[in-house]
Design a protein around this motif. Structure first.
Motif, PDB file in Angstrom:
ATOM      1  N   THR A   1      61.094  23.700   3.946  1.00  0.00           N
ATOM      2  CA  THR A   1      59.705  23.426   3.573  1.00  0.00           C
ATOM      3  C   THR A   1      59.605  22.158   2.725  1.00  0.00           C
ATOM      4  O   THR A   1      60.567  21.742   2.084  1.00  0.00           O
TER       5      THR A   1
ATOM      6  N   ALA B   1      56.788  21.861   0.156  1.00  0.00           N
ATOM      7  CA  ALA B   1      55.609  22.576  -0.343  1.00  0.00           C
ATOM      8  C   ALA B   1      54.483  21.634  -0.750  1.00  0.00           C
ATOM      9  O   ALA B   1      53.306  21.908  -0.490  1.00  0.00           O
TER      10      ALA B   1
ATOM     11  N   ILE C   1      55.117  26.037   5.600  1.00  0.00           N
ATOM     12  CA  ILE C   1      54.549  27.242   4.977  1.00  0.00           C
ATOM     13  C   ILE C   1      54.281  28.320   6.036  1.00  0.00           C
ATOM     14  O   ILE C   1      54.530  29.508   5.793  1.00  0.00           O
TER      15      ILE C   1
ATOM     16  N   ASN D   1      52.562  20.823   2.158  1.00  0.00           N
ATOM     17  CA  ASN D   1      52.151  21.993   2.941  1.00  0.00           C
ATOM     18  C   ASN D   1      52.913  22.117   4.263  1.00  0.00           C
ATOM     19  O   ASN D   1      52.401  22.684   5.236  1.00  0.00           O
TER      20      ASN D   1
ATOM     21  N   LYS E   1      50.967  27.232  -2.154  1.00  0.00           N
ATOM     22  CA  LYS E   1      50.651  26.994  -0.738  1.00  0.00           C
ATOM     23  C   LYS E   1      50.745  28.281   0.087  1.00  0.00           C
ATOM     24  O   LYS E   1      49.979  28.474   1.040  1.00  0.00           O
TER      25      LYS E   1
ATOM     26  N   HIS F   1      47.746  29.982   2.192  1.00  0.00           N
ATOM     27  CA  HIS F   1      47.900  30.356   3.608  1.00  0.00           C
ATOM     28  C   HIS F   1      47.340  31.755   3.855  1.00  0.00           C
ATOM     29  O   HIS F   1      46.581  31.978   4.807  1.00  0.00           O
TER      30      HIS F   1
ATOM     31  N   SER G   1      54.827  25.389  -6.555  1.00  0.00           N
ATOM     32  CA  SER G   1      54.131  24.722  -5.445  1.00  0.00           C
ATOM     33  C   SER G   1      54.203  25.574  -4.184  1.00  0.00           C
ATOM     34  O   SER G   1      53.232  25.680  -3.426  1.00  0.00           O
TER      35      SER G   1
END
Length: 317
Positions: free
Chosen positions: A226, A228, A234, A231, A65, A69, A61
């Motif tokens: 984080t 993930a 990130i 999101n 992400k 990005h 995951s």
């Protein structure tokens, strides 16, 4: 020599040609060595990001992400996902990357799963070669996600420009257990699933361990939290990766790190070549089968068997 048109397609980022080239090195094709000779001169431009950590830490995951990005910043991303496989059948146990399927449809993202099939050159050699191909193909970032924190994974991540170690809250003593190998290679530490209970404790344990580590380059690895799947964090992770990448370019130890990576790759290739040469000698394959049976029934110990094979190989030279 590899076909010039084929090479040019790789360097131009043609997806089919890149996939074909990676398949050649993964399968140990006869012309794989010549291919990599041609590819090597075109490498050194991508940022290689190694991501490792215990199974269940949410690495897939996080990679998904992070790649998204970079894609949104108009960068070309290559992702190598190292899947575990059966040591007996060679079949992948976790061959699917469903969560990354949508991302992989983008023309600026290339995703490849590689099974740990136990090739003679080892997974690490094939993976590093695949990374080199993506580098030569013009990708800005190449992310390598490994299956766990074993020796092969540590060696793969050692070859990365930036090594990211992923932990999750509630690991407790597991952090102590993995500190010997992982604490040495981590340039950035991530506490993923940071919405879980125990984040503060995990961070304190990590801070305590990092305070005891003395890196030659004097870098203090940042700890990024984080989530993930949502999101979250990130951008902070991407900033931490960029921070170490910039630091490394100016560090006095950068050249020694590059030399250490070059030495590791040289030894890997040498080991593969010598082993292949030994197995190609008349009767060696059959003798290995016989010795294996004798070892299994305790008629012979493996150390004596190795000595016998090496002596036989030396005699034939």
């Amino acid at each position: 020599m590899p076909d010039e048109v084929f090479l040019q397609k790789i360097f131009n980022g043609d997806v089919r040609s890149i996939g074909r080239a990676i398949t050649q090195v993964e399968n140990g094709a006869d012309d794989a060595g010549e291919l990599m000779k041609a590819v090597f001169s075109q490498t050194g431009r991508a940022t290689i990001i190694g991501i490792t950590g215990a199974p269940g830490a949410g690495k897939s995951s996080l990679v998904d992400k992070l790649a998204l990005h970079y894609k949104n910043n108009d960068e070309r991303i290559g992702v190598i996902c190292v899947d575990p496989s059966s040591p007996f059948s060679g079949g992948a146990i976790l061959g699917d990357r469903i969560r990354m399927a949508t991302l992989g449809l983008d023309k600026n993202v290339f995703i490849r799963s590689m099974a740990t099939r136990g090739n003679l050159g080892g997974l690490s050699r094939a993976t590093v070669d695949a990374v080199a191909i993506l580098d030569a193909a013009g990708f800005d970032r190449v992310i390598v996600e490994t299956v766990g924190v074993g020796q092969d994974e540590v060696e793969i991540v050692k070859t990365a420009d930036v090594s990211v170690v992923v932990l999750v809250p509630g690991m407790g003593d597991d952090i102590q257990a993995i500190k010997a190998g992982i604490m040495e290679i981590g340039d950035v530490f991530v506490i993923n699933k940071a919405d879980r209970e125990g984040v503060l404790r995990t961070q304190k344990e990590l801070d305590a361990l990092l305070s005891l580590a003395h890196r030659p380059d004097m870098w203090q690895p940042p700890i990024v939290k984080t989530i993930a799947t949502e999101n979250k964090g990130i951008e902070d992770l991407a900033a931490a990766i960029e921070s170490y990448s910039d630091f490394q370019k100016n560090a006095e130890t950068a050249s020694s790190r590059r030399q250490a990576i070059a030495k590791w790759r040289l030894l890997e290739l040498l080991q593969e070549r010598l082993l292949n040469d030994l197995l190609d000698k008349n009767g060696t394959g059959e003798r290995i089968e016989q010795l294996s049976a004798e070892i299994a029934t305790k008629m012979k110990d493996p150390y004596s068997a190795v000595e016998e094979l090496v002596a036989a190989g030396a005699a034939k030279n």
